[in-house]
Design a protein around this motif. Structure first.
Motif, PDB file in Angstrom:
ATOM      1  N   HIS A  64      36.825  31.484  35.936  1.00 15.76           N
ATOM      2  CA  HIS A  64      36.874  32.793  35.276  1.00 15.76           C
ATOM      3  C   HIS A  64      37.024  33.925  36.282  1.00 15.76           C
ATOM      4  O   HIS A  64      37.686  34.921  35.995  1.00 15.76           O
ATOM      5  CB  HIS A  64      35.629  33.015  34.418  1.00 15.76           C
ATOM      6  N   GLU A  79      33.668  27.362  34.348  1.00 14.57           N
ATOM      7  CA  GLU A  79      33.221  26.395  33.352  1.00 14.57           C
ATOM      8  C   GLU A  79      34.086  25.152  33.506  1.00 14.57           C
ATOM      9  O   GLU A  79      35.276  25.241  33.792  1.00 14.57           O
ATOM     10  CB  GLU A  79      33.387  26.940  31.934  1.00 14.57           C
ATOM     11  N   SER A 102      28.549  25.370  32.960  1.00 18.47           N
ATOM     12  CA  SER A 102      28.838  26.794  33.108  1.00 18.47           C
ATOM     13  C   SER A 102      28.114  27.285  34.352  1.00 18.47           C
ATOM     14  O   SER A 102      26.958  26.929  34.579  1.00 18.47           O
ATOM     15  CB  SER A 102      28.327  27.582  31.893  1.00 18.47           C
ATOM     16  N   SER A 137      22.511  30.414  26.375  1.00 14.68           N
ATOM     17  CA  SER A 137      22.846  31.740  25.850  1.00 14.68           C
ATOM     18  C   SER A 137      23.087  32.778  26.945  1.00 14.68           C
ATOM     19  O   SER A 137      24.011  33.591  26.842  1.00 14.68           O
ATOM     20  CB  SER A 137      21.754  32.233  24.900  1.00 14.68           C
ATOM     21  N   ASP A 142      26.509  32.139  28.464  1.00 17.12           N
ATOM     22  CA  ASP A 142      27.567  32.599  27.564  1.00 17.12           C
ATOM     23  C   ASP A 142      27.691  34.118  27.584  1.00 17.12           C
ATOM     24  O   ASP A 142      28.796  34.658  27.622  1.00 17.12           O
ATOM     25  CB  ASP A 142      27.316  32.116  26.132  1.00 17.12           C
ATOM     26  N   ALA A 143      26.554  34.811  27.562  1.00 14.59           N
ATOM     27  CA  ALA A 143      26.583  36.273  27.567  1.00 14.59           C
ATOM     28  C   ALA A 143      27.226  36.813  28.842  1.00 14.59           C
ATOM     29  O   ALA A 143      28.008  37.774  28.797  1.00 14.59           O
ATOM     30  CB  ALA A 143      25.166  36.835  27.408  1.00 14.59           C
ATOM     31  N   GLU A 191      31.174  35.693  28.839  1.00 10.37           N
ATOM     32  CA  GLU A 191      32.039  36.139  27.750  1.00 10.37           C
ATOM     33  C   GLU A 191      33.033  37.240  28.141  1.00 10.37           C
ATOM     34  O   GLU A 191      34.216  37.133  27.816  1.00 10.37           O
ATOM     35  CB  GLU A 191      31.205  36.566  26.539  1.00 10.37           C
ATOM     36  N   ARG A 221      35.789  35.584  30.029  1.00  7.82           N
ATOM     37  CA  ARG A 221      36.631  34.753  29.164  1.00  7.82           C
ATOM     38  C   ARG A 221      37.671  35.623  28.468  1.00  7.82           C
ATOM     39  O   ARG A 221      38.850  35.295  28.446  1.00  7.82           O
ATOM     40  CB  ARG A 221      35.792  34.036  28.113  1.00  7.82           C
ATOM     41  N   HIS A 222      37.229  36.735  27.901  1.00 10.20           N
ATOM     42  CA  HIS A 222      38.150  37.626  27.192  1.00 10.20           C
ATOM     43  C   HIS A 222      39.156  38.266  28.132  1.00 10.20           C
ATOM     44  O   HIS A 222      40.293  38.497  27.752  1.00 10.20           O
ATOM     45  CB  HIS A 222      37.378  38.702  26.419  1.00 10.20           C
ATOM     46  N   GLU A 243      42.328  36.337  28.400  1.00  8.66           N
ATOM     47  CA  GLU A 243      43.236  36.172  27.277  1.00  8.66           C
ATOM     48  C   GLU A 243      44.612  36.671  27.668  1.00  8.66           C
ATOM     49  O   GLU A 243      44.759  37.692  28.326  1.00  8.66           O
ATOM     50  CB  GLU A 243      42.719  36.920  26.045  1.00  8.66           C
TER      51      GLU A 243
END
Length: 166
Positions: A12, A77, A92, A141, A144-145, A148, A151-152, A155
């Motif tokens: 990432h 990840e 992760s 969690s 992921d927070a 995130e 990750r976006h 895109e």
């Protein structure tokens, strides 16, 4: 006959200087050349991102996650799909939290095994907030927070399809 599985490595974000080192680490873990297409990670100056699909024996995901562990400033990840007799997994990693491993079902859900749930109940001693905190940790969690936004930010990055579905 060996049973193969597959997965994906998502880098990432990494400092640009580490890109060749990460490529070498992945090549070493996979035992083959890896062609990563490094693109800009818009969330930080001099950060890059890449992803690569892989195929290998069950356990390859763990080897890849271990090969990447310890690099300063790298968010990644690694996924490994379930295969006959072997659960799927996701590792992760963030610089501030370290590494988190989760077992993943065939549908992509995080699985918390019975003995881990029993341990949560025992350790929480009836405190609802403690149960919630421990379950959040088991689910990853915090990871992921933190991941995130990265990750976006990826895109629209180039995607290479290595296999057909259906």
């Amino acid at each position: 006959m060996s049973i193969a599985t597959r997965g994906v490595v998502f880098i990432h974000s990494t400092p640009t200087a580490l890109c060749p080192h990460i490529t070498w680490a992945l090549e070493s873990a996979l035992g083959r050349d890896v062609a990563l297409e490094w693109t800009e990670q818009p969330l930080g100056p001099s950060l890059r991102r890449a992803e690569v699909s892989w195929t290998g024996l069950p356990g390859t995901g763990a080897a890849l996650a271990s090969a990447l562990r310890g690099w300063e400033g790298v968010r990644y990840e690694v996924t490994e799909e379930p295969s006959p007799g072997v659960d799927g997994s996701r590792w992760s990693h963030t610089p501030s939290l370290g590494i988190h491993h989760a077992t993943i079902s065939a549908s992509g859900d995080t699985v918390i095994h019975e003995n881990r749930l029993r341990e949560v109940i025992t350790l929480a001693q009836g405190a609802g907030e403690a149960v919630e905190d421990m379950l959040d940790e088991l689910l990853g969690s915090q990871w992921d927070a933190e991941l995130e936004p990265f990750r976006h930010a990826g895109e629209g990055a180039p995607v290479r399809w290595l296999h057909k579905v259906g």
